[in-house]
Scaffold this active site. Sequence first.
Site, PDB file in Angstrom:
ATOM      1  N   PRO A  10       0.829  -1.215   0.000  1.00 24.87           N
ATOM      2  CA  PRO A  10       0.000   0.000   0.000  1.00 24.87           C
ATOM      3  C   PRO A  10       0.859   1.259   0.000  1.00 24.87           C
ATOM      4  CG  PRO A  10      -0.035  -1.058   2.160  1.00 24.87           C
ATOM      5  CD  PRO A  10       0.703  -1.971   1.247  1.00 24.87           C
ATOM      6  N   GLU A  11       0.542   2.175  -0.885  1.00 26.12           N
ATOM      7  CA  GLU A  11       1.222   3.459  -0.894  1.00 26.12           C
ATOM      8  C   GLU A  11       0.255   4.522  -0.358  1.00 26.12           C
ATOM      9  OE1 GLU A  11       3.821   4.478  -3.975  1.00 26.12           O
ATOM     10  OE2 GLU A  11       4.285   2.431  -4.531  1.00 26.12           O
ATOM     11  N   LYS A  38       2.262   7.246   5.296  1.00 26.69           N
ATOM     12  CA  LYS A  38       1.569   5.962   5.258  1.00 26.69           C
ATOM     13  C   LYS A  38       1.154   5.479   6.647  1.00 26.69           C
ATOM     14  CE  LYS A  38       4.488   3.696   2.433  1.00 26.69           C
ATOM     15  NZ  LYS A  38       4.839   2.598   1.518  1.00 26.69           N
ATOM     16  N   ARG A  63      15.228  -0.114  -6.848  1.00 26.11           N
ATOM     17  CA  ARG A  63      13.812  -0.209  -7.186  1.00 26.11           C
ATOM     18  C   ARG A  63      13.615  -0.043  -8.687  1.00 26.11           C
ATOM     19  NH1 ARG A  63      10.508   0.664  -2.775  1.00 26.11           N
ATOM     20  NH2 ARG A  63       9.009  -0.420  -4.076  1.00 26.11           N
TER      21      ARG A  63
END
Length: 287
Positions: free
Chosen positions: A2-3, A58, A277
Site C-alpha cells: 500500500p502506498e 503511510k 527499485r
Amino acid sequence: MPELPEVEIVRQSLHKRIREKKVRKVIVRNRNLRFKIPLNFSKYLKNKKIIKVKRFSKYLIICFSNKTFCLMHLGMSGTVHIVDKKIKKSITNLSFYNSPNLPKYHNHVEIIFENFKIVYNDPRRFGFFELIKNRDLLRKRFNHLGPEPFDKKFNKNYVSNFFKKKEKSIKSFLIDQNFVSGIGNIYASEILFLSKINPEKKVSILKKKDCIKIIKNSKKVLIEAINKGGSSIRNFKNISGNQGKFQKYFSVYQRKGLRCKRSRCKGIIQKKIISNRSTFFCNTCQK
Ligand SMILES: [Zn+2]
C-alpha cells in the site's frame, strides 16, 4: 504494497465507520508484527472513544477523545477488515489489495465495537501498531520525516535547498522519506514522466523550474490516485464495490517496451533499477 493513496482510502473508510464509536474489547491474537504489539495494548484501547482517523504519510493515526493516539502502519501486506455482527458481507476489506474477504489466517488484532469489529490481517508481518500518549510525542514521532507533497512546506525553497550539492538521482530522492513523505515507487516514476525529467538526473543540476514541476506533479499524481481509488495491481473490489482504477492510467509504470503515451513522442518505455527499485521512464521525452 500500500502506498499513500491506498492508505488514504483505508483512512477515509475507517474514519466513516469508527468515529464517535467506543472500543468495547480488544483481542490480540498474535503480537508478532514488525514491532511486537505492546503488552498493554488491549487495556489501553478498551473503553476509549475514537474521535477521528487521521493520516501522515503511510501512517494511520487513530485519535481518541482523551487526546491519546494509536498508530497503525500497514507495512507490505496489512489489510483492515470490517466484520458486522448481524449482516454477513462477503467483502470486508477496506483496501483494494489482497483478499477482499476476511482471510482465515494471520488475523493479528480484533478491535470490537458494539455491532461490528475491525480485524487487522497481515501475512508478511511488516505492519505495526504503536501507542502514543500525547500530542507532543505524536509530533516528535514524525520529526525525522520530510513533509508530505500536499504540505505547504514542500515548496520550491525547500526543494531547491535540499538538492544543493547533492549527487544522488532525482528518483532516489522522491522515494527518500527524509526528503518527502509518502511518494512510493510507483508514483515516483509517474511524477517524473509528467515532469519530463529523466529519473537518473542528478538533483544538483536540476533547474528551479524543474523543482516547481516536480512539486506540482507530486500533488497531482497522488490526488488523482486517491480520487481513482488507489492503485491496486491485483484486481479486487473494496467494501463499497468499487475498484482501484489508477493502474489503468499509469503512463510509465509497468509499461516497459510499450510506446510512450505522450502524443507525438516516438519513445519506448524503459525499465531500469535505481536505488534498488524498478524505475520506468520514456527514453525520448524525459531529459
Ligand atoms: Zn515520451
